[in-house]
Design a protein around this motif. Structure first.
Motif, short mmCIF file in Angstrom:
data_model
loop_
_atom_site.label_atom_id
_atom_site.label_comp_id
_atom_site.label_asym_id
_atom_site.label_seq_id
_atom_site.Cartn_x
_atom_site.Cartn_y
_atom_site.Cartn_z
N GLN A 1 -68.15 -90.11 -79.26
CA GLN A 1 -67.84 -90.32 -77.86
C GLN A 1 -66.37 -90.73 -77.68
N LYS A 2 -65.87 -91.58 -78.58
CA LYS A 2 -64.46 -91.98 -78.51
C LYS A 2 -63.55 -90.79 -78.76
N LEU A 3 -63.90 -89.95 -79.76
CA LEU A 3 -63.08 -88.77 -80.06
C LEU A 3 -63.05 -87.81 -78.89
N ARG A 4 -64.20 -87.61 -78.24
CA ARG A 4 -64.23 -86.71 -77.07
C ARG A 4 -63.35 -87.26 -75.95
N GLY A 5 -63.39 -88.57 -75.75
CA GLY A 5 -62.57 -89.17 -74.71
C GLY A 5 -61.09 -89.00 -74.98
N ILE A 6 -60.69 -89.18 -76.24
CA ILE A 6 -59.27 -89.07 -76.59
C ILE A 6 -58.77 -87.64 -76.52
N PHE A 7 -59.52 -86.71 -77.12
CA PHE A 7 -59.01 -85.35 -77.28
C PHE A 7 -59.50 -84.39 -76.19
N GLN A 8 -60.80 -84.40 -75.92
CA GLN A 8 -61.34 -83.44 -74.95
C GLN A 8 -60.92 -83.79 -73.53
N VAL A 9 -60.77 -85.08 -73.25
CA VAL A 9 -60.41 -85.50 -71.90
C VAL A 9 -58.91 -85.76 -71.78
N GLN A 10 -58.40 -86.66 -72.61
CA GLN A 10 -57.03 -87.12 -72.43
C GLN A 10 -55.99 -86.13 -72.97
N LEU A 11 -56.15 -85.68 -74.23
CA LEU A 11 -55.15 -84.78 -74.80
C LEU A 11 -55.14 -83.43 -74.08
N VAL A 12 -56.31 -82.85 -73.86
CA VAL A 12 -56.39 -81.57 -73.16
C VAL A 12 -55.88 -81.73 -71.72
N GLY A 13 -56.23 -82.84 -71.08
CA GLY A 13 -55.75 -83.08 -69.72
C GLY A 13 -54.23 -83.19 -69.67
N PHE A 14 -53.64 -83.91 -70.64
CA PHE A 14 -52.19 -84.03 -70.69
C PHE A 14 -51.54 -82.67 -70.93
N ALA A 15 -52.15 -81.85 -71.81
CA ALA A 15 -51.61 -80.53 -72.10
C ALA A 15 -51.59 -79.66 -70.84
N GLU A 16 -52.66 -79.72 -70.07
CA GLU A 16 -52.72 -78.92 -68.85
C GLU A 16 -51.67 -79.38 -67.84
N GLU A 17 -51.50 -80.69 -67.71
CA GLU A 17 -50.50 -81.21 -66.77
C GLU A 17 -49.08 -80.88 -67.21
N SER A 18 -48.86 -80.81 -68.53
CA SER A 18 -47.51 -80.57 -69.06
C SER A 18 -47.22 -79.09 -69.30
N GLY A 19 -48.19 -78.24 -69.05
CA GLY A 19 -47.96 -76.82 -69.28
C GLY A 19 -48.03 -76.41 -70.74
N VAL A 20 -48.68 -77.22 -71.58
CA VAL A 20 -48.83 -76.90 -73.01
C VAL A 20 -50.14 -76.14 -73.19
N THR A 21 -50.03 -74.91 -73.68
CA THR A 21 -51.22 -74.07 -73.85
C THR A 21 -51.64 -74.01 -75.31
N PHE A 22 -50.67 -73.70 -76.19
CA PHE A 22 -50.97 -73.52 -77.60
C PHE A 22 -50.68 -74.80 -78.38
N LEU A 23 -51.41 -74.97 -79.45
CA LEU A 23 -51.29 -76.17 -80.27
C LEU A 23 -49.87 -76.35 -80.80
N ARG A 24 -49.22 -75.25 -81.17
CA ARG A 24 -47.89 -75.33 -81.78
C ARG A 24 -46.83 -75.81 -80.80
N GLU A 25 -47.16 -75.88 -79.52
CA GLU A 25 -46.19 -76.33 -78.53
C GLU A 25 -46.06 -77.84 -78.49
N PHE A 26 -46.94 -78.55 -79.20
CA PHE A 26 -46.81 -80.00 -79.28
C PHE A 26 -45.65 -80.36 -80.20
N ASN A 27 -44.91 -81.37 -79.82
CA ASN A 27 -43.79 -81.86 -80.62
C ASN A 27 -43.68 -83.36 -80.43
N PRO A 28 -42.86 -84.05 -81.24
CA PRO A 28 -42.76 -85.50 -81.10
C PRO A 28 -42.37 -85.96 -79.70
#
Length: 391
Positions: free
Chosen positions: A99-126
């Motif tokens: 449940q914690k992992l889903r909250g961090i990645f499925q909700v927060q990380l994916v949500g941040f990616a959508e807001e930031s226009g990040v589609t592909f995994l390789r687009e993440f950077n420091p």
């Protein structure tokens, strides 16, 4: 045509030699293929040089035969998170962890990616990951630290899958969390808490039997204090685990059950506990229905009322922050102050290693403190002897 090379991890000892074969870093292919213009570069999806060469031959043979062997598709953030969570579930992680992992990645990380226009995994950077981490301000230091450790693990998983060349979190600074010493209830404070269970009617917020609620919360408090159980394990405790005046804590890896003796008045209180709103003969407190997490939240609200009635204060007069886990800490600290070896306390607490126990409770190990005092006293005696000789 196609040659194999190694994309080393940042901490690899051979990171400057892309032709080194024997490390466990991802292997990639580079070169040209018949009938295909331009340079062809793709991950071999393996850490073995020999297997990478076999993959290279497959690409070459497919090109010679006119068939196109397409490289694996670079996953989107959603796809990578889905695979990661599926693997976590297949590994048998606890429902609370999932449940914690889903909250961090499925909700927060994916949500941040959508807001930031990040589609592909390789687009993440420091840089964009640092921006995401800066949004964690509402969480406490320790929660942010553990959350970032999970994020690091996720991206290392992606590197091992061959989706990323490097872990974008590798150059990010770690989250610093100050270690807060374990707090516990003194004998006087614990007595005030037990006394407060008889006065819950003063702050009753519901009309259901305040006297029964007082007995039930008193039984649960005594159970956690004298067994060291966490609140989740205590509120879902099965009646069958109480044998005479001994409580079975858990089943050790060897198959041997671990018991802790309970004071007779605690065992009698558990046996005579009044039923709740939805009683279940198999449990002391739980109805057996619904999620344990929800049931624990209900009891935590009850304890907030109890601590309000108890009105505990620190020596400086400020209010003492109290929570349910401090009953478990009280059990451990009192055992250590009584001289019980820390390895035995670790077994009773169900810790995976005695190091976990030392991390939280080492200041309370009486034998260690006694040894320190003896060492200091012996240094005094030696110094007095030198002074006498000099005189």
């Amino acid at each position: 045509m196609l040659s194999v090379y190694t994309r080393h991890h940042p901490d690899c000892a051979k990171k400057d030699d892309s032709t080194y074969r024997r490390c466990r870093c991802p292997k990639w292919l580079d070169g040209t293929l018949p009938g295909r213009s331009g340079r062809f570069r793709v991950s071999a999806k393996t850490k073995s040089w020999e297997k990478a060469e076999l993959v290279a031959r497959k690409y070459e043979n497919s090109a010679l035969s006119g068939e196109e062997l397409k490289p694996a598709k670079m996953p989107t953030v959603k796809e990578a998170v889905g695979v990661f969570l599926g693997d976590a579930e297949a590994r048998g992680l606890a429902p609370a962890t999932l449940q914690k992992l889903r909250g961090i990645f499925q909700v927060q990380l994916v949500g941040f990616a959508e807001e930031s226009g990040v589609t592909f995994l390789r687009e993440f950077n420091p840089r964009n990951l640092t921006e995401w981490r800066q949004t964690w301000k509402k969480e406490k230091e320790l929660a942010r630290k553990k959350k970032f450790e999970r994020v690091i693990g996720f991206f290392w998983y992606c590197v091992r899958q061959g989706w990323l060349r490097e872990n974008p979190t590798a150059t990010m600074g770690r989250v610093i969390a100050k270690h807060v010493p374990t707090d516990y209830f003194t004998a006087d404070e614990y007595k005030r808490i037990i006394d407060a269970t008889y006065r819950l009617g003063e702050h009753a917020e519901r009309s259901w039997a305040p006297e029964k609620r007082g007995i039930r919360i008193r039984a649960l408090t005594e159970l956690m204090r004298w067994s060291g159980l966490r609140i989740r394990d205590a509120v879902t405790l099965e009646c069958a685990r109480l044998v005479e005046n001994k409580l079975m804590l858990y089943q050790a890896k060897t198959g041997t059950p671990v018991f802790v003796p309970l004071p007779p008045h605690v065992a009698d209180l558990l046996r005579s506990i009044p039923p709740g709103l939805k009683p279940n003969p198999n449990y002391f407190f739980w109805s057996g229905n619904g999620l344990p997490k929800t049931f624990v939240a209900n009891w935590q609200r009850a304890y907030r009322r109890l601590f309000k009635v108890a009105d505990l204060h620190k020596p400086d007069g400020t209010s003492k922050r109290s929570h349910c886990h401090m009953f478990r800490d009280t059990f451990a600290v009192e055992m250590l102050l009584a001289g019980v070896p820390i390895d035995q306390v670790s077994i009773l607490l169900g810790h995976a290693s005695v190091r976990v126990t030392e991390k939280h409770y080492s200041p309370w190990v009486r034998a260690r403190q006694d040894q320190l005092e003896k060492s200091v006293q012996s240094a005094w005696q030696g110094r007095r002897g030198e002074t006498a000789n000099a005189g």
